[in-house]
Design an enzyme around this catalytic site. Structure first.
Site, mmCIF file in Angstrom:
data_model
loop_
_atom_site.group_PDB
_atom_site.id
_atom_site.type_symbol
_atom_site.label_atom_id
_atom_site.label_comp_id
_atom_site.label_asym_id
_atom_site.label_seq_id
_atom_site.Cartn_x
_atom_site.Cartn_y
_atom_site.Cartn_z
ATOM 1 N N ARG A 129 1.278 -1.469 0.385
ATOM 2 C CA ARG A 129 -0.304 0.258 -0.301
ATOM 3 C C ARG A 129 0.556 0.919 0.063
ATOM 4 N NH1 ARG A 129 -2.922 -2.973 3.703
ATOM 5 N NH2 ARG A 129 -4.289 -4.354 3.261
ATOM 6 N N LYS A 151 2.427 11.229 -12.002
ATOM 7 C CA LYS A 151 1.694 10.529 -12.212
ATOM 8 C C LYS A 151 2.388 8.713 -13.068
ATOM 9 C CE LYS A 151 -1.316 13.672 -14.727
ATOM 10 N NZ LYS A 151 -1.940 14.121 -16.360
ATOM 11 N N GLU A 193 8.922 17.896 -25.501
ATOM 12 C CA GLU A 193 7.811 17.720 -23.953
ATOM 13 C C GLU A 193 8.264 19.260 -23.326
ATOM 14 O OE1 GLU A 193 5.163 16.457 -23.416
ATOM 15 O OE2 GLU A 193 5.229 14.398 -22.786
ATOM 16 N N LYS A 235 6.775 23.107 -14.404
ATOM 17 C CA LYS A 235 5.784 21.628 -14.332
ATOM 18 C C LYS A 235 5.384 21.984 -12.644
ATOM 19 C CE LYS A 235 4.327 16.687 -14.583
ATOM 20 N NZ LYS A 235 4.228 15.886 -15.178
ATOM 21 N N GLU A 245 -5.409 16.810 -11.326
ATOM 22 C CA GLU A 245 -5.904 17.127 -12.638
ATOM 23 C C GLU A 245 -7.142 17.796 -12.868
ATOM 24 O OE1 GLU A 245 -3.480 15.212 -16.261
ATOM 25 O OE2 GLU A 245 -5.797 15.428 -17.074
ATOM 26 N N ARG A 249 -3.595 21.009 -14.370
ATOM 27 C CA ARG A 249 -3.330 19.955 -14.835
ATOM 28 C C ARG A 249 -3.471 19.805 -16.243
ATOM 29 N NH1 ARG A 249 0.208 15.111 -11.683
ATOM 30 N NH2 ARG A 249 1.700 15.549 -13.200
ATOM 31 N N ASN A 253 -1.184 18.146 -21.039
ATOM 32 C CA ASN A 253 -1.239 17.385 -22.188
ATOM 33 C C ASN A 253 -1.746 18.010 -23.196
ATOM 34 O OD1 ASN A 253 -1.544 14.717 -20.257
ATOM 35 N ND2 ASN A 253 -2.816 15.774 -19.741
ATOM 36 N N HIS A 256 -1.214 16.400 -26.264
ATOM 37 C CA HIS A 256 -1.235 13.695 -25.855
ATOM 38 C C HIS A 256 -2.268 13.427 -26.031
ATOM 39 C CE1 HIS A 256 2.053 15.906 -23.748
ATOM 40 N NE2 HIS A 256 2.038 14.944 -22.794
ATOM 41 N N HIS A 260 -1.211 10.253 -27.968
ATOM 42 C CA HIS A 260 -1.887 9.345 -27.605
ATOM 43 C C HIS A 260 -2.914 8.305 -28.570
ATOM 44 C CE1 HIS A 260 -1.760 10.393 -23.219
ATOM 45 N NE2 HIS A 260 0.195 9.955 -23.596
ATOM 46 N N HIS A 273 6.564 8.126 -27.749
ATOM 47 C CA HIS A 273 5.617 9.272 -27.093
ATOM 48 C C HIS A 273 5.752 10.348 -27.517
ATOM 49 C CE1 HIS A 273 2.963 10.867 -24.259
ATOM 50 N NE2 HIS A 273 4.092 11.531 -23.844
HETATM 51 P P1 NAD Z 1 11.628 5.137 -22.696
HETATM 52 O O1 NAD Z 1 11.491 5.179 -20.749
HETATM 53 O O2 NAD Z 1 11.027 4.119 -23.293
HETATM 54 O O3 NAD Z 1 13.239 5.444 -22.701
HETATM 55 C C1 NAD Z 1 13.716 5.817 -23.862
HETATM 56 C C2 NAD Z 1 14.681 5.095 -24.449
HETATM 57 O O4 NAD Z 1 15.693 5.550 -24.130
HETATM 58 C C3 NAD Z 1 14.933 3.628 -23.878
HETATM 59 O O5 NAD Z 1 15.215 2.511 -24.998
HETATM 60 C C4 NAD Z 1 15.095 3.596 -22.964
HETATM 61 O O6 NAD Z 1 16.133 2.295 -22.301
HETATM 62 C C5 NAD Z 1 17.089 4.554 -23.778
HETATM 63 N N1 NAD Z 1 17.468 4.477 -22.853
HETATM 64 C C6 NAD Z 1 17.096 5.566 -21.137
HETATM 65 N N2 NAD Z 1 18.055 6.297 -20.949
HETATM 66 C C7 NAD Z 1 18.981 5.971 -21.741
HETATM 67 C C8 NAD Z 1 20.428 6.910 -21.412
HETATM 68 N N3 NAD Z 1 20.835 7.447 -20.481
HETATM 69 N N4 NAD Z 1 21.553 6.248 -22.467
HETATM 70 C C9 NAD Z 1 20.867 5.120 -23.432
HETATM 71 N N5 NAD Z 1 19.327 4.991 -23.766
HETATM 72 C C10 NAD Z 1 18.433 5.447 -22.677
HETATM 73 O O7 NAD Z 1 10.877 6.596 -22.738
HETATM 74 P P2 NAD Z 1 10.836 7.945 -22.757
HETATM 75 O O8 NAD Z 1 10.827 8.870 -23.694
HETATM 76 O O9 NAD Z 1 11.346 7.940 -21.492
HETATM 77 O O10 NAD Z 1 9.453 8.166 -21.504
HETATM 78 C C11 NAD Z 1 8.088 7.412 -22.334
HETATM 79 C C12 NAD Z 1 7.119 7.284 -21.915
HETATM 80 O O11 NAD Z 1 7.061 8.303 -20.422
HETATM 81 C C13 NAD Z 1 5.631 7.193 -21.928
HETATM 82 O O12 NAD Z 1 5.032 5.532 -21.297
HETATM 83 C C14 NAD Z 1 5.347 7.762 -21.466
HETATM 84 O O13 NAD Z 1 3.620 8.110 -21.422
HETATM 85 C C15 NAD Z 1 5.836 8.461 -20.617
HETATM 86 N N6 NAD Z 1 5.107 9.325 -19.542
HETATM 87 C C16 NAD Z 1 4.709 10.139 -18.560
HETATM 88 C C17 NAD Z 1 4.856 11.479 -17.700
HETATM 89 C C18 NAD Z 1 4.227 11.345 -16.645
HETATM 90 O O14 NAD Z 1 3.787 12.349 -16.362
HETATM 91 N N7 NAD Z 1 3.900 9.939 -15.737
HETATM 92 C C19 NAD Z 1 4.911 12.215 -19.195
HETATM 93 C C20 NAD Z 1 5.222 12.449 -20.086
HETATM 94 C C21 NAD Z 1 5.371 10.787 -20.251
HETATM 95 N N1 GLY Z 2 2.425 14.867 -18.291
HETATM 96 C C1 GLY Z 2 1.270 15.608 -18.344
HETATM 97 C C2 GLY Z 2 1.377 15.673 -16.616
HETATM 98 O O1 GLY Z 2 2.314 15.356 -16.307
HETATM 99 O O2 GLY Z 2 0.409 15.780 -15.994
#
Ligand code: NAD
Ligand code: GLY
Length: 372
Positions: A129, A151, A193, A235, A245, A249, A253, A256, A260, A273
């Site tokens: 939890r 998130k 972003e 942010k 949100e 917030r 997006n 997005h 998406h 993404h």
């Molecule tokens: P990812 O986590 O898939 O990383 C991208 C690629 O880069 C992967 O292959 C990873 O292994 C590689 N990588 C990571 N760091 C590295 C480094 N330093 N050197 C070499 N390779 C490296 O993608 P991302 O773009 O980081 O994240 C996308 C995800 O984040 C999506 O699932 C999206 O929905 C999510 N997201 C979440 C929020 C939130 O607020 N929680 C906001 C935006 C995006």
């Molecule tokens: N990436 C959108 C949020 O954090 O709300």
């Protein structure tokens, strides 16, 4: 803040959420510095969650640093990719926690991009939890967005990030050095972003990005440091007012809703993404223009910048028979939809975002005009 030195000092941005407040550290060589970890919760065990790409690069360094603070430091390495942001992969984190007898004080460390960060956060929110977790983002996208704000989620085949929780980390560690190994395509995805924060909140930042895009693409540390700090400040300002949100917030997006749809319509991992978000911002800007909120010069300016950042500006065709219909169908599953009505984040004059619905016919026109 000026970005004119090649080794920027460590900066700190604070997320203000009463008892859930936490710092974001931004700087070089943070992973190896003892003071980075000084204020973390005490525990018998730290579990690093990473993936098969990032763990070989940075897990040894993080493990070594954490061994000064935690008697036991464990690592679980997940398969790499958006396609693994799912239940079976999440289960691997719980398996590691339970097989190693981890108690409810165990601290999780998310070492990787947004996929690792979102999954580790969700695991931390639900293991016993709730256990503390630290974000150690290693992509630009994760450093400017996903590691901040709490998130957490996994994907469902029918919709992106549909299963998750709001759960804040206790600290975020953005080590600029990690970005030096990031592939170009991933850097561009992160820039989407970064660019997002301009039209929704700060047109001076958009001016700065335009002027420093070449330095960002060349991974110059001072430029990266400024981009990350300003993104995190914006942010933090948004999340501090609307953590869960209920309104404001949603502006984060921008791009997005279309993005998406592209990601899930093509199958997770086909477009990154950030690529979906970049192209989605172009589409959302066109929709804003058709609704009379911005002029064509603004749309052209944003499109040019997104293209210069190495991102696609034409949407993919998701259906040979009714492409716009397929986009609409996918967008209705968006979390912002209400009673089946899609709600778009639009630009209501440069630097200001609004959320509103739009007639399907107008959205169809935009999709037809924006898809290659
Ligand atoms: P990812 O986590 O898939 O990383 C991208 C690629 O880069 C992967 O292959 C990873 O292994 C590689 N990588 C990571 N760091 C590295 C480094 N330093 N050197 C070499 N390779 C490296 O993608 P991302 O773009 O980081 O994240 C996308 C995800 O984040 C999506 O699932 C999206 O929905 C999510 N997201 C979440 C929020 C939130 O607020 N929680 C906001 C935006 C995006
Ligand atoms: N990436 C959108 C949020 O954090 O709300």
């Amino acid at each position: 803040m000026q970005a004119n030195s090649s080794s920027p000092a460590t900066a700190q941005v604070q997320i203000d959420l009463a008892e859930r407040s936490y710092p974001i550290f931004i700087g070089s060589q943070l992973l190896g510095q003892a003071q980075t970890y000084q204020k973390l919760p005490k525990a018998a065990t730290a579990l690093i969650v990473s993936n098969t790409t990032v763990a070989p690069l940075y897990a040894a360094q993080l493990t070594q640093a954490l061994q000064a603070h935690y008697p036991k430091v464990l690592l679980v390495s997940l398969p790499d990719g958006e396609v693994y942001k799912d239940w079976p992969t999440l289960q691997l984190i719980f398996d590691a926690l339970l097989e190693n007898g981890c108690d409810r004080k165990t601290v999780l460390f998310a070492l990787g991009g947004g996929v690792v960060g979102d999954m580790t956060g969700f695991a931390a929110a639900s293991y016993m939890r709730g256990v503390p977790f630290v974000q150690v983002p290693t992509t630009l996208l994760a450093q400017v967005d996903s590691s901040v704000g709490g998130k957490t989620a996994i994907n469902h085949p029918l919709g992106k990030n549909m299963i998750g929780a709001f759960y804040q980390p206790v600290q975020v560690i953005c080590d600029l050095d990690a970005l030096q190994t990031l592939p170009e395509r991933e850097l561009s995805a992160g820039l989407a972003e970064v660019i997002k924060y301009g039209p929704i909140a700060d047109m001076e930042f958009l001016d700065w990005i335009e002027a420093h895009l070449d330095a960002l693409l060349a991974k110059e540390p001072a430029a990266l440091a400024h981009a990350i700090q300003r993104s995190c400040e914006i942010k933090a300002w948004v999340v501090g007012q609307d953590e869960r949100e209920s309104g404001l917030r949603a502006i984060l997006n921008f791009g997005h809703t279309f993005g998406h749809a592209i990601e899930s319509g093509l199958g997770y991992g086909e477009w990154l993404h950030g690529e979906g978000v970049g192209c989605g911002m172009v589409m959302a800007a066109h929709l804003s223009q058709r609704l009379g909120l911005v002029d064509s010069a603004f749309v052209e300016r944003l499109t040019r910048l997104i293209q210069r950042a190495g991102l696609p500006v034409k949407g993919p065709v998701l259906s040979a028979t009714d492409n716009a219909g397929r986009y609409l169908e996918l967008m209705r599953i968006d979390k912002k939809s209400e009673a089946g009505e899609i709600r778009f984040v639009l630009i209501d004059g440069p630097g200001k975002a609004v959320m509103r619905a739009a007639p399907d016919a107008l959205v169809r026109e935009v999709i037809d005009a924006c898809c290659a």
